[in-house]
Design an enzyme around this catalytic site. Structure first.
Site, short mmCIF file in Angstrom:
data_model
loop_
_atom_site.label_atom_id
_atom_site.label_comp_id
_atom_site.label_asym_id
_atom_site.label_seq_id
_atom_site.Cartn_x
_atom_site.Cartn_y
_atom_site.Cartn_z
N SER A 1 0.92 -1.21 0.22
CA SER A 1 0.20 0.01 0.02
C SER A 1 0.79 1.40 0.19
CB SER A 1 -0.73 0.00 1.02
OG SER A 1 -1.48 1.26 1.49
N TYR B 1 -0.80 -0.77 10.93
CA TYR B 1 -1.13 -1.44 9.62
C TYR B 1 0.00 -1.02 8.65
CZ TYR B 1 -3.24 -1.52 4.98
OH TYR B 1 -3.49 -1.70 3.62
N LYS C 1 2.57 -3.82 6.42
CA LYS C 1 3.16 -3.73 5.13
C LYS C 1 4.60 -3.55 4.86
CE LYS C 1 -1.22 -4.48 3.56
NZ LYS C 1 -1.58 -5.63 2.91
N ASN D 1 -13.52 4.96 4.50
CA ASN D 1 -13.17 5.42 3.33
C ASN D 1 -14.13 6.40 2.68
OD1 ASN D 1 -11.47 2.49 3.29
ND2 ASN D 1 -10.30 4.51 3.58
C1 UD1 Z 1 -6.87 5.31 3.79
C2 UD1 Z 1 -5.84 4.54 4.84
C3 UD1 Z 1 -4.67 3.60 3.74
C4 UD1 Z 1 -5.66 2.81 2.77
C5 UD1 Z 1 -6.45 3.52 2.03
C6 UD1 Z 1 -7.55 2.65 1.13
C7 UD1 Z 1 -5.47 6.29 6.48
C8 UD1 Z 1 -4.58 7.28 7.14
N1 UD1 Z 1 -5.07 5.73 5.29
O1 UD1 Z 1 -6.13 6.04 2.86
O2 UD1 Z 1 -3.89 3.14 4.38
O3 UD1 Z 1 -4.82 2.15 1.87
O4 UD1 Z 1 -7.65 4.19 2.92
O5 UD1 Z 1 -8.11 3.65 0.38
O6 UD1 Z 1 -6.70 5.93 6.83
N2 UD1 Z 1 -12.35 11.99 3.80
C9 UD1 Z 1 -13.36 12.88 4.12
N3 UD1 Z 1 -14.48 12.18 4.85
C10 UD1 Z 1 -14.58 10.81 5.03
C11 UD1 Z 1 -13.58 10.16 4.65
C12 UD1 Z 1 -12.52 10.63 3.98
O7 UD1 Z 1 -13.10 13.92 3.92
O8 UD1 Z 1 -15.47 10.53 5.40
C13 UD1 Z 1 -11.08 12.40 3.24
C14 UD1 Z 1 -9.88 12.12 3.93
O9 UD1 Z 1 -9.65 13.26 4.67
C15 UD1 Z 1 -8.87 12.06 2.67
C16 UD1 Z 1 -9.75 11.52 1.39
O10 UD1 Z 1 -11.11 11.65 1.75
O11 UD1 Z 1 -8.56 13.16 1.94
C17 UD1 Z 1 -9.44 10.09 1.22
O12 UD1 Z 1 -9.86 9.30 2.55
P1 UD1 Z 1 -9.85 7.65 2.56
O13 UD1 Z 1 -10.64 7.37 1.55
O14 UD1 Z 1 -10.04 7.54 3.89
O15 UD1 Z 1 -8.48 7.33 2.25
P2 UD1 Z 1 -6.87 7.60 2.83
O16 UD1 Z 1 -7.00 8.44 3.77
O17 UD1 Z 1 -6.08 8.20 1.66
#
Ligand code: UD1
Length: 341
Positions: free
Chosen positions: A127, A151, A155, A201
């Protein structure tokens, strides 16, 4: 790839199931090992609906050494794609021992058995989380590795174990694939991401807001130094990602006694903000996505996206699907399966 038998650990999961379909499309025989801790057995019927083949399935954990050994005794396996792992960043902070046991010890057992049976080809599901807070974007494979959670460390540790195995025995074929943010679903709408409870996510959360299951999206921060202040990520369609695994397997020459090791980013190379995803999803679904701006989520980075050139050079890997496709396919999956499988 004809007549190849591929063992897919975690093959009933989100990325695993999409990869199984691509393997079957390439005439491989597929054996799935999955303990169903974060997946559903119904996915096997869906795979059959899409491909006409019901893959061989063993409902066991990779930590069950005897059961795993028996599979290697029963089948002549040519290669392993290893997905089976716990994957929630926040949970890994709460339960580090579970993560190290399942992800690291489980993988060690698998590798020992592979060695015992002289199965020396593995594609490992890593990842972009291994990069932690990247110093610069786009992120290259030789960027500093600095995970920020148990996590991420699991990896990183497995990457190290694989590197050491290769140094000790160059007949191994090892592909370490570092995924950016996998989203989307199979075009049939039959398989997709099926999170337990409230999604962590972004994409599955937005999809549930669009159906009305969740009231509004919480956007974690709009004061980042990015184009619109919200977090920027490299979203990659899960089918593109799955195809990356096929390309990695095809890269290896199974007849040669000399192995190879590759470490590659799998991303599009394009950064999209949270607001880009919201707008694109609204267009794809015809629904409005209400949102509220909240403070930043702890542990989040402002921006990262892949330097995708190495995977293109080495494997000829190029993504086909854009953010519109990712949102359309997520939406089709979500409306066809509002309660998951
Ligand atoms: C997360 C994991 C990463 C994993 C990936 C899978 C963390 C720190 N990292 O990454 O290890 O491989 O998911 O897809 O958790 N966001 C919102 N509102 C939400 C959810 C997310 O604003 O309800 C924003 C987050 O702040 C970020 C973006 O959306 O800027 C993506 O977030 P997310 O889908 O959770 O992925 P990652 O944080 O990049």
């Amino acid at each position: 790839m004809k007549e190849c038998t591929i063992l897919v650990t975690g093959g009933a999961g989100y990325i695993g199931s999409h990869t199984v379909i691509e393997l079957l499309n390439n005439n491989c025989q597929v054996i799935i090992v999955d303990d169903l801790s974060n997946s559903n057995k119904k996915v096997l019927d869906r795979i059959e609906k899409i491909t006409g083949v019901h893959p061989i399935f063993y409902p066991i954990s990779i930590c069950d050494k005897d059961a795993l050994s028996l599979i290697f005794t029963t089948h002549k396996i040519n290669a392993v794609i290893h997905f089976a792992a716990f994957k929630a960043v926040g949970e890994s902070v709460q339960k580090p021992l579970d993560y190290y046991k399942n992800n690291v010890s489980g993988c060690l057992l698998l590798l020992q058995i592979m060695q015992e049976y002289s199965v020396k080809t593995i594609v490992f599901s890593s990842s972009a989380t291994v990069y932690g807070q990247p110093k610069e974007v786009p992120v290259k494979e030789n960027s500093k590795i600095s995970p920020q959670s148990p996590y991420g460390f699991t990896k990183m540790m497995i990457e190290q174990i694989l590197t050491d195995i290769y140094h000790a025995d160059k007949s191994w074929n090892i592909a370490i694939l570092r995924y950016f943010n996998p989203v989307g679903a199979h075009r049939s709408g039959l398989i997709g991401e099926n999170p337990n409870g409230i999604p962590n996510n972004l994409m599955p959360y937005i999809a549930q807001v669009a159906t009305g299951k969740l009231d509004y999206l919480q956007i974690f921060g709009n004061d980042y130094i990015t184009k619109d202040g919200t977090g920027v990520r490299d979203y990659i369609h899960v089918v593109d990602l799955a195809i990356g695994h096929i390309k990695a397997l095809k890269y290896f020459d199974f007849k040669s006694k000399v192995g190879q090791m590759i470490t590659l980013n799998l991303g599009t190379g394009i950064g999209c903000s949270v607001l880009d995803v919201v707008k694109t999803f609204e267009k794809a679904s015809g629904k409005s996505i209400p949102y509220k701006i909240l403070p930043r989520r702890s542990g989040d980075v402002a921006e990262y996206y892949a330097d995708a050139t190495l995977a293109k050079q080495v494997l000829g890997f190029q993504t086909r699907f854009n953010l519109d496709d990712m949102c359309c396919d997520t939406w089709r999956w979500q409306i066809n399966n509002p309660e998951g499988y």
